[in-house]
Scaffold this motif. Structure first.
Motif, PDB file in Angstrom:
ATOM      1  N   CYS A 934       0.834  -1.212   0.000  1.00 39.85           N
ATOM      2  CA  CYS A 934       0.000   0.000   0.000  1.00 39.85           C
ATOM      3  C   CYS A 934       0.864   1.255   0.000  1.00 39.85           C
ATOM      4  O   CYS A 934       0.540   2.244  -0.682  1.00 39.85           O
ATOM      5  CB  CYS A 934      -0.937  -0.011   1.212  1.00 39.85           C
ATOM      6  SG  CYS A 934      -2.204  -1.287   1.129  1.00 39.85           S
ATOM      7  N   LEU A 937       2.137   1.790  -3.467  1.00 42.11           N
ATOM      8  CA  LEU A 937       1.082   2.246  -4.375  1.00 42.11           C
ATOM      9  C   LEU A 937       0.729   3.705  -4.137  1.00 42.11           C
ATOM     10  O   LEU A 937       0.390   4.441  -5.075  1.00 42.11           O
ATOM     11  CB  LEU A 937      -0.166   1.381  -4.193  1.00 42.11           C
ATOM     12  CG  LEU A 937      -0.064  -0.072  -4.693  1.00 42.11           C
ATOM     13  CD1 LEU A 937      -1.300  -0.848  -4.286  1.00 42.11           C
ATOM     14  CD2 LEU A 937       0.104  -0.115  -6.205  1.00 42.11           C
ATOM     15  N   ARG A 943       6.208   5.288 -10.270  1.00 45.90           N
ATOM     16  CA  ARG A 943       5.504   4.396 -11.196  1.00 45.90           C
ATOM     17  C   ARG A 943       6.412   3.871 -12.327  1.00 45.90           C
ATOM     18  O   ARG A 943       6.265   2.752 -12.779  1.00 45.90           O
ATOM     19  CB  ARG A 943       4.299   5.107 -11.831  1.00 45.90           C
ATOM     20  CG  ARG A 943       3.128   5.289 -10.885  1.00 45.90           C
ATOM     21  CD  ARG A 943       2.512   3.933 -10.533  1.00 45.90           C
ATOM     22  NE  ARG A 943       1.271   4.085  -9.791  1.00 45.90           N
ATOM     23  CZ  ARG A 943       1.180   4.159  -8.475  1.00 45.90           C
ATOM     24  NH1 ARG A 943       2.297   4.113  -7.758  1.00 45.90           N
ATOM     25  NH2 ARG A 943       0.032   4.286  -7.875  1.00 45.90           N
ATOM     26  N   ILE A 958      -0.329  -6.824  -5.803  1.00 43.36           N
ATOM     27  CA  ILE A 958      -1.639  -6.384  -5.296  1.00 43.36           C
ATOM     28  C   ILE A 958      -2.545  -7.581  -4.987  1.00 43.36           C
ATOM     29  O   ILE A 958      -3.094  -7.674  -3.873  1.00 43.36           O
ATOM     30  CB  ILE A 958      -2.291  -5.397  -6.291  1.00 43.36           C
ATOM     31  CG1 ILE A 958      -1.384  -4.164  -6.474  1.00 43.36           C
ATOM     32  CG2 ILE A 958      -3.670  -4.979  -5.810  1.00 43.36           C
ATOM     33  CD1 ILE A 958      -1.817  -3.224  -7.572  1.00 43.36           C
ATOM     34  N   TYR A 984      -8.336  -0.568   0.279  1.00 40.66           N
ATOM     35  CA  TYR A 984      -7.507   0.098  -0.728  1.00 40.66           C
ATOM     36  C   TYR A 984      -7.062  -0.900  -1.812  1.00 40.66           C
ATOM     37  O   TYR A 984      -7.139  -0.624  -3.011  1.00 40.66           O
ATOM     38  CB  TYR A 984      -6.296   0.693  -0.007  1.00 40.66           C
ATOM     39  CG  TYR A 984      -5.380   1.522  -0.878  1.00 40.66           C
ATOM     40  CD1 TYR A 984      -5.835   2.691  -1.499  1.00 40.66           C
ATOM     41  CD2 TYR A 984      -4.053   1.170  -1.058  1.00 40.66           C
ATOM     42  CE1 TYR A 984      -4.993   3.454  -2.275  1.00 40.66           C
ATOM     43  CE2 TYR A 984      -3.198   1.928  -1.832  1.00 40.66           C
ATOM     44  CZ  TYR A 984      -3.675   3.079  -2.444  1.00 40.66           C
ATOM     45  OH  TYR A 984      -2.835   3.840  -3.215  1.00 40.66           O
ATOM     46  N   GLU A 987      -9.975  -1.961  -4.046  1.00 40.33           N
ATOM     47  CA  GLU A 987     -10.267  -0.941  -5.061  1.00 40.33           C
ATOM     48  C   GLU A 987      -9.345  -1.095  -6.265  1.00 40.33           C
ATOM     49  O   GLU A 987      -9.788  -1.000  -7.409  1.00 40.33           O
ATOM     50  CB  GLU A 987     -10.101   0.447  -4.451  1.00 40.33           C
ATOM     51  CG  GLU A 987     -11.311   0.912  -3.658  1.00 40.33           C
ATOM     52  CD  GLU A 987     -11.207   2.369  -3.270  1.00 40.33           C
ATOM     53  OE1 GLU A 987     -11.946   3.188  -3.839  1.00 40.33           O
ATOM     54  OE2 GLU A 987     -10.368   2.684  -2.399  1.00 40.33           O
ATOM     55  N   TYR A 988      -8.080  -1.370  -6.012  1.00 46.21           N
ATOM     56  CA  TYR A 988      -7.136  -1.569  -7.111  1.00 46.21           C
ATOM     57  C   TYR A 988      -7.514  -2.778  -7.969  1.00 46.21           C
ATOM     58  O   TYR A 988      -7.290  -2.795  -9.171  1.00 46.21           O
ATOM     59  CB  TYR A 988      -5.724  -1.763  -6.547  1.00 46.21           C
ATOM     60  CG  TYR A 988      -4.877  -0.517  -6.656  1.00 46.21           C
ATOM     61  CD1 TYR A 988      -4.157  -0.234  -7.813  1.00 46.21           C
ATOM     62  CD2 TYR A 988      -4.811   0.386  -5.605  1.00 46.21           C
ATOM     63  CE1 TYR A 988      -3.386   0.913  -7.905  1.00 46.21           C
ATOM     64  CE2 TYR A 988      -4.048   1.533  -5.690  1.00 46.21           C
ATOM     65  CZ  TYR A 988      -3.333   1.799  -6.853  1.00 46.21           C
ATOM     66  OH  TYR A 988      -2.576   2.944  -6.959  1.00 46.21           O
ATOM     67  N   HIS A 990     -10.533  -3.763  -8.464  1.00 44.10           N
ATOM     68  CA  HIS A 990     -11.905  -3.536  -8.937  1.00 44.10           C
ATOM     69  C   HIS A 990     -12.923  -4.420  -8.217  1.00 44.10           C
ATOM     70  O   HIS A 990     -13.966  -4.768  -8.763  1.00 44.10           O
ATOM     71  CB  HIS A 990     -12.009  -3.758 -10.455  1.00 44.10           C
ATOM     72  CG  HIS A 990     -11.020  -2.959 -11.240  1.00 44.10           C
ATOM     73  ND1 HIS A 990     -11.096  -1.579 -11.367  1.00 44.10           N
ATOM     74  CD2 HIS A 990      -9.899  -3.337 -11.920  1.00 44.10           C
ATOM     75  CE1 HIS A 990     -10.078  -1.156 -12.094  1.00 44.10           C
ATOM     76  NE2 HIS A 990      -9.332  -2.183 -12.440  1.00 44.10           N
TER      77      HIS A 990
END
Length: 1560
Positions: A934, A937, A943, A958, A984, A987-988, A990
């Motif tokens: 986390c 991210l 990135r 993830i 969190y 959410e990544y 979906h």
């Protein structure tokens, strides 16, 4: 005729015979006989000529006439002899002998040589007729004449040898005179031999002795000959062998015989007769085992000696080897068939002995054979002993009446015969008339006291009498029997029974049994008793030696008892491999022995072969379902193998039959406990609680039945303590009342009470058996109780008391067993806990644990944790490093290293935490890894770094973090930070629902906390996730419960308002956010959002203004994409192109490449640049080949904009699936559409075809209406292919079902209305087309009419209606009226942009023979397709034109327009695509023009043999090529073409070949 003429005629006859002119000779002779009837020479010449002319009767008569005329003249006798010698008749040999005798008389005084020749012939003739006396006399006469002539000694020697040779075959049939002449010949031959001694003389002596041995009355002469030969040849053993065999056959065993045997063995130690002789000597000396050994050895060398076989059988009977004796008797009887067989007396003795042996075998078959043997004895009825044997045979066979009859007759006729009384005793004994049997056996013993069998049976009679006092008498008789016959094993067996069962003397009984078994190896009962008593007496060596001796001699499948006993011995002594081998051997003897299978299972289990042990136990239970132990052991093995479900089922099977079987109850409890532990390892806590509940129930039931068993209480303690890791909220376990001191019922216990119950159970186990391991378990239980109370925040006094108890228990365990590393380790863990904090004791304990067990990864890890907790990082690192080296897969030492790395700020921290999650699941490792994922991210700046790519992307971080964190929160449901991280990560991924649930749990945990900022953040996250789920109203409520002062919360509620449709509120919120936004990028995003809202309100200009405003300052990618999309939606190519140009300038990131590519493709499509659409996506893929979204996009765009590359589109879809399986849902449909566009079908590939792929797509996503539309198209395509291949379509009557399914799915979806309408219209048209093509015209018409009612201005439906109606008219095969054709033309004009409509109208014209009109329509369709850029439309129109023109050409219409049209259309088609159909049409045109041309063959062969061409096209080309080849008579190419047709299953071509070959 004068004498001179007679002489001349005789001379002429002689000359004619000499010249072989026999008929001429006969004429001359007959002429002479007319003159002189008694002319001797004439008759002789007639005999010669007639014999040569094969006139035997005339020849014979002529010779006899001549002999009658002059009996002493030689010529006629010689001629007659020659005639008989040449004759094939068998009846002339007697006459020939007479002729020879006459010739001997005539030659005797004259020609001696001819006399010898005739004598030889006469002897040969007699020898052929086996007239040996005449042979002997005649040859003797010849030798006598030779002697009178003074022949030399060597010649005479050869003549005597020849006489021996002639008479040697006559020894069996000689009379006395012949025999004497034969022996005289031997004597003369031996006397005339030269030299003496010599080889020839020695051989003659051997033959002489052999001859003498065949004459029983020549014994003295035989002895003399043998002695004489031994004197001459002392080293030759043959005469001794003959003499020994003579002694053996005669049954004489004198001093002379023994001397002969000894001399023979001195000469030849391996001589059979000598060894046999000593065997007979051993019999006389009662050394029966040595006799058997010698006789057996001797008979191996000299088998044809019946007397020796009899002696062997007799010796075998003495040592009670009855079956061997029967075999020996059979061998003796076989020897009777040879000429050397003994006398009748021998035969009778052997048959009687065989019968006695068979009776001793004592079974019905043997008794039957015994009776048959007795029947062969000559004069058996006169021998009372033989009658007694017969009576015993009847008794053994069960024929009691016959046996009784024989017994009564014997008692009457021979009352003093012991056998008579013994037979009566056997009969009474078999009837259990023991008193009468006693009397009979006593009478028999009185007459023959030396027969051991009588004493044995008298002893058995006493043994089985009800009077116990008789047992002593039985002992006396058994002892007498054993004394009389030391080979009688059964006597020793019964002595063993007496000493074991009556006297209780095991040692003496063991000795008797051992002796009995040594005497009779088949007496298993004695062998088993000897082994068992040896084991009981502690003499395992003796037992093992007996078993070893038996097993060494045993053949496969025998001696089961010995293999079994030795296997059990090995099993008891811890030698499982040997036990397995022996028990397997026992099972070969009896494969259905359940107990043996059970023992084998135990052996396998001891060896560690669990799978085979399981099979063995199962086999045992199959053979004997009552063997509960086998079923139990099978379950226990399944438990060891970790097959707990199977083991549970097996244990339950036992409990159905025996409810109180404690081992099964214990096993069930252990299985459920192991399942609970496994579930806890997998963090399936609720499942573990269920298993613990079950385990408690079964352990309690077992403890009820056996409360005195310590291990049951210990297992109950283990089960209760195992809940220590589970969250208290999940622990609600039903505990049987028995454990709580109640009689019945159950009570639900929480975690703390269950732990306390575990402690009490350990206490109960300690009372029963105070083992150190249980003290350790009790100490750990107290520690777990304290741990739980600390977590829930209870009074510290109680916690301190529990920890003190824990320490004392563990110290007690250490005192009891100071060498157990586990106890030291547990003591160290308790001492190091924060509530005690005795780190010195903890360190000491861990070090002691390591000293007790060198490979002790747990203690080293705990020592590292202790050092880490006390701040000694270096020592901690060293301890963890040692633990890692001891066991690299041990999880906790890696977590320790990760914590050290985290504390020192190492870059390896995340790697180490990730490694811990790969090794196994642990709460500390899971939370640590999730935290680092986390954190990584949240850092947006990294990135594009390699570290991010490796740690997050390549390591699939993830999903991995989400999985382990889900398990963590399952075990720790009160950790708010863990739930925030879990939301969190969801959410990544979906996972919107899961994210919302996690945020909600985090918010509820933080609701009453002092950290309001953290709570507000959790609520914002919760609101965002609700908004993503579409629960906008609830999201607004959540946002409203927060202060709404920061940017994120304001933007979040603005988005919620927008999604809810509250656009004004959304605008206000965004404007508020605009005022608090700090960066220009954030402001640009808000302006973009406001532009979208303006567009929603149909304020396009306002939206444009806002978007332009964004792009003027600092354009963001989102604003440019929105501007470009606005241009596409409004069909504004200029705006879209300009925005795209600007977008491509700023697009540098890979994460937005898909959207950019999609927008760019849309812009090119808007501009009508279909080729550029496909190229744009291909360019993007070239730069980003690992992006599955781009491959998926390409597969979706190819059918629309580049259908000629449909196969490539299907491949692109497959690549997308390979890159990311999540794309399968949407990509499978694209693959199916591409395959349909490429013409793929099931006949080409059964596994990879449009129908299969679309079926998979529907299984994955059944709510997609487009997928149902595609399956409609796929079914239609498969049916069409089936019709083309002249087979029955399989997917019929599906049109209406699929149409209604599409309607249902579109009604359930949230798709745009225009999309839904287009999809439903297409499906309706497809259904109508399918119905029309399958001939269901009425249904098709009704469906058209129904569609037009709901949409009357639908030109496509109206056209379909006309097509259906027209098809009905065309089926009547009538010419269509002009007005109908005009109406059809008008209908097509209403849909003038439809290529298919013009093609259909062309086909109608074609059916009406309006070829020019059809051509115009096809040209119109070609024009429209070119204007629309439709590749399929152009290709189909060109083919239609070509086929129209070719049809006219085939009809031989002389117009050059049509051939040129075929050529023009196919050429254009080949420019579009390398189509095999175009090549076929050109070939057919050439075939029509010049059938026999070479170019025709080349063009057709190109189509036929080109790989990859569709079989439907190839079949047509093959058909025409075959006709061409037959026209050219090219049979070589015809054969090749037919092979090709067979390989491809072209039945049509093969049928044509048959017709053409028949007519050729």
């Amino acid at each position: 005729m004068s004498n001179k003429e007679v002489k001349a005629a005789l001379k002429s006859a002689r000359d004619a015979i000499r010249n072989k002119e026999y008929k001429e000779a006969l004429k001359h002779c007959k002429a002479v006989l007319k003159q002189e009837k008694n002319n001797y020479n004439a008759w002789v010449f007639i005999g010669v000529a007639a014999a040569e002319l094969e006139q035997p009767d005339q020849a014979k008569g002529a010779y006899k006439k001549a002999i009658e005329l002059e009996p002493n003249q030689l010529l006629a006798w010689q001629g007659l002899a020659n005639f008989y010698e040449k004759s094939n008749q068998t009846d002339v040999k007697g006459d020939l002998a007479n002729v020879y005798h006459k010739l001997l008389e005539l030659y005797e005084s004259g020609d001696k040589q001819k006399w010898y020749d005739v004598c030889n012939k006469l002897v040969e003739l007699y020898h052929q007729e086996k007239k040996y006396l005449e042979v002997a006399e005649t040859w003797h006469k010849l030798i006598k004449m030779k002697q009178e002539e003074g022949a030399e000694k060597a010649e005479l020697h050869q003549l005597w040898k020849k006489m021996i040779q002639l008479l040697k075959d006559s020894t069996q049939n000689q009379d006395n005179k012949t025999e004497q002449l034969f022996l005289t010949a031997f004597e003369h031959a031996m006397n005339s031999a030269d030299p003496i001694p010599g080889e020839d003389h020695q051989n003659l002596y051997k033959d002489f002795i052999q001859c003498l041995s065949k004459f029983p009355h020549e014994t003295p002469r035989l002895a003399k000959a043998c002695n004489d030969m031994m004197a001459l040849y002392p080293t030759v053993g043959y005469p001794l062998e003959v003499l020994c065999l003579h002694f053996i056959q005669s049954g004489i065993l004198s001093e002379e015989a023994l001397h002969c045997f000894s001399r023979l063995l001195e000469v030849d130690a391996s001589s059979g007769p000598g060894i046999i002789g000593f065997g007979i000597k051993y019999i006389q000396e009662k050394k029966y085992k040595e006799a058997v050994k010698s006789l057996t050895e001797g008979l191996q060398k000299t088998s044809e000696c019946p007397a020796a076989w009899h002696y062997l059988a007799e010796a075998q009977m003495k040592i009670h080897k009855h079956r061997d004796a029967v075999l020996s008797c059979n061998q003796a009887l076989e020897a009777f068939q040879t000429p050397e067989g003994p006398s009748l007396r021998w035969k009778n003795l052997i048959l009687q002995l065989k019968a006695e042996a068979l009776i001793k075998i004592a079974d019905a078959d043997a008794a039957e054979e015994a009776i048959r043997a007795l029947e062969q004895i000559v004069d058996a009825s006169s021998d009372p002993v033989v009658l007694a044997v017969r009576g015993q045979a009847y008794l053994n066979k069960g024929l009691l009446d016959q046996a009784s009859k024989v017994s009564q007759e014997l008692l009457l006729s021979h009352p003093d015969l012991a056998e008579s009384h013994a037979l009566q005793g056997f009969i009474h004994y078999s009837q259990k008339n023991y008193e009468q049997a006693e009397s009979s056996f006593l009478n028999a013993i009185e007459r023959k006291a030396e027969i051991a069998e009588y004493h044995q049976y008298l002893g058995l009679t006493y043994w089985f009498m009800s009077d116990e006092t008789k047992k002593g008498k039985a002992l006396t008789q058994f002892l007498k029997a054993a004394k009389l016959d030391r080979y009688l094993g059964s006597a020793f067996h019964y002595l063993g029974n007496y000493y074991r069962d009556i006297a209780g003397d095991k040692s003496r009984a063991r000795g008797c049994y051992k002796r009995a078994f040594e005497l009779d190896g088949t007496d298993e009962e004695s062998g088993i008793a000897a082994v068992d008593l040896s084991v009981e007496l502690g003499d395992t060596d003796t037992a093992l030696s007996i078993l070893n001796e038996v097993t060494e001699k045993a053949s496969p499948g025998t001696a089961k008892w010995a293999w079994l006993h030795r296997g059990l011995y090995y099993l008891r002594t811890g030698q499982p491999s040997q036990a397995v081998a022996d028990l397997q051997a026992a099972l070969r003897a009896d494969p259905k022995d359940a107990n043996c299978w059970e023992s084998l299972g135990e052996a396998y289990l001891s060896r560690g072969s669990y799978a085979t042990a399981l099979k063995s136990f199962r086999k045992a239970s199959e053979l004997n379902p009552a063997l509960v132990y086998s079923v139990y052991k099978a379950a226990a093995v399944e438990q060891i193998l970790g097959k707990y479900e199977n083991a549970i089922a097996t244990y339950q099977q036992i409990l159905k039959k025996t409810e109180d079987y404690v081992p099964a109850l214990k096993g069930l409890g252990e299985c459920y406990l192991m399942l609970a532990r496994s579930a806890l390892d997998d963090y399936l806590d609720r499942k573990a609680v269920d298993y613990i509940d079950q385990a408690l129930e079964f352990f309690t039931r077992a403890a009820k039945y056996r409360p005195d068993v310590s291990c049951l209480w210990k297992l109950l303690g283990d089960t209760c303590t195992s809940v220590h890791v589970i969250s208290p909220t999940k622990v609600n376990i039903q505990v049987p009342g028995y454990l709580l001191g109640q009689n019945a019922g159950k009570q639900i216990l929480k975690k703390i009470k269950l732990l306390r119950l575990g402690g009490r159970c350990y206490g109960r186990a300690l009372k029963l058996m105070p083992l150190p391991s249980i003290w350790c378990d009790l100490g750990i239980n107290f520690y777990r109780q304290a741990e739980h109370l600390t977590a829930v925040g209870t009074d510290m006094n109680e916690i301190s008391e529990l920890l003190e108890k824990s320490l004392q228990c563990l110290k007690k365990a250490v005192r009891l067993d100071s060498k157990n590393h586990l106890y030291w380790n547990a003591l160290g863990v308790v001492a190091s806990c924060s509530a005690i904090g005795n780190y010195a004791l903890a360190q000491h304990s861990f070090i002691k644990s390591v000293q007790a067990e060198q490979i002790n990864v747990v203690a080293w890890t705990n020592l590292g944790v202790l050092y880490l907790a006390t701040g000694n990082i270096e020592q901690a690192h060293e301890a963890f490093k040692i633990a890692q080296s001891l066991e690299p897969s041990y999880l906790l030492c890696w977590i320790g290293q990760a914590l050290i790395a985290e504390s020192v700020g190492s870059y390896d921290t995340m790697d180490l935490f990730r490694h811990t999650t790969e090794l196994s699941m642990h709460t500390e490792g899971a939370k640590g890894y999730a935290h680092w994922v986390c954190s990584t991210l949240q850092d947006k700046s990294n990135r594009n770094t390699e570290l991010y790519t490796y740690n997050i992307v390549e390591m699939n971080a993830i999903p991995a973090a989400q999985v382990v964190l889900s398990k963590y929160t399952e075990r720790n449901p009160d950790d708010a930070s863990a739930f925030i991280m879990l939301g969190y990560l969801n959410e990544y991924l979906h996972l919107k629902r899961q994210a919302a649930d996690a945020y909600e749990r985090a918010a509820s945990l933080l609701k009453n906390s002092e950290d309001t900022e953290k709570y507000n953040t959790a609520m914002q996250n919760y609101g965002r996730s609700l908004c993503a789920l579409g629960q906008c109203e609830k999201a607004i409520e959540v946002y409203m419960s927060t202060p709404l002062t920061d940017f994120d919360s304001i933007v979040g509620i603005a988005l919620a308002y927008f999604k809810k449709g509250l656009l004004e509120e959304s605008i206000k919120a965004y404007e508020k956010a605009l005022s608090v936004a700090e960066s220009e990028q954030s402001k640009a995003h808000i302006l973009t959002a406001l532009a979208i809202i303006e567009y929603k309100q149909n304020k396009v200009d306002a939206a444009k203004t806002l978007l332009f405003k964004c792009s003027l300052k600092e354009p963001t990618m989102e604003s440019l994409k929105a501007l470009c999309t606005l241009g596409l939606v409004k069909q504004d190519a200029t705006l879209a192109t300009a925005a795209l140009k600007e977008l491509l300038k700023h697009e540098k990131r890979d994460d937005g490449i898909y959207e950019t590519c999609l927008i760019a493709s849309g812009v090119y499509a808007l501009q009508g640049k279909n080729v550029e659409v496909q190229r744009e996506v291909c360019r993007a893929i070239h730069h980003n080949p690992n992006n599955p979204a781009l491959w998926s996009l390409l597969s979706g765009l190819v059918p629309l904009y580049a259908p000629q590359k449909a196969k490539g589109g299907a491949v692109a879809g497959k690549v997308a699936c390979v890159l990311d399986v999540n794309f399968e849902k949407e990509v499978l449909m694209n693959i199916a559409v591409n395959q349909l566009a490429a013409g793929c079908h099931m006949l080409e590939d059964e596994k990879n075809n449009p129908l299969k792929n679309i079926q998979k797509a529907i299984h994955l996503c059944p709510d997609n209406p487009a997928a149902w539309a595609v399956i409609m198209a796929a079914c239609h395509a498969e049916n069409t292919v089936a019709c083309l291949n002249s087979s029955q379509p399989k997917r019929i009557d599906l049109e209406m079902t699929l149409l209604s399914t599409v309607s249902a799915k579109t009604g359930e979806s949230n798709l745009p209305l225009n999309y839904i309408q287009t999809l439903e219209d297409w499906c309706l048209c497809q259904a109508i087309t399918s119905l029309e093509e399958t001939g269901k015209l009425s249904k098709a018409e009704a469906l058209c009419t129904k569609g037009l009612k709901s949409c009357p201005e639908h030109p496509a439906l109206f056209l379909l209606l006309r097509q259906v109606q027209c098809k009905q008219l065309l089926q009547s095969h009538k010419e269509l009226p002009e007005n109908v054709l005009e109406e059809l033309r008008k209908t097509v004009m209403t849909t003038s942009t439809s290529v298919a409509a013009w093609q259909w109208l062309a086909k109608v014209y074609q059916s009406q023979r309006m070829m020019v009109g059809a051509e115009m329509c096809y040209r119109k369709s070609l024009q429209l397709a070119s204007q629309q850029g439709s590749w399929n439309g152009k290709l189909s129109s060109l083919f239609c034109l070509a086929m129209l023109a070719l049809e006219i050409c085939m009809a031989d219409v002389s117009n050059e327009h049509w051939p040129s049209l075929v050529q023009e259309a196919t050429t254009e088609a080949l420019k579009l695509s390398s189509s095999p159909l175009a090549a076929l049409l050109q070939a057919l045109l050439q075939c029509n023009r010049k059938m026999g041309a070479r170019e025709t063959r080349r063009m057709l062969e190109r189509v036929v043999y080109q790989p990859g061409n569709p079989e439907t096209i190839v079949s047509v080309a093959r058909w025409y090529l075959l006709q061409h080849l037959y026209a050219k008579d090219d049979y070589e190419l015809i054969d090749m073409l037919i092979e090709n047709a067979k390989a491809n299953g072209d039945v049509r071509a093969l049928e044509l070949n048959e017709k053409l070959s028949a007519s050729a």
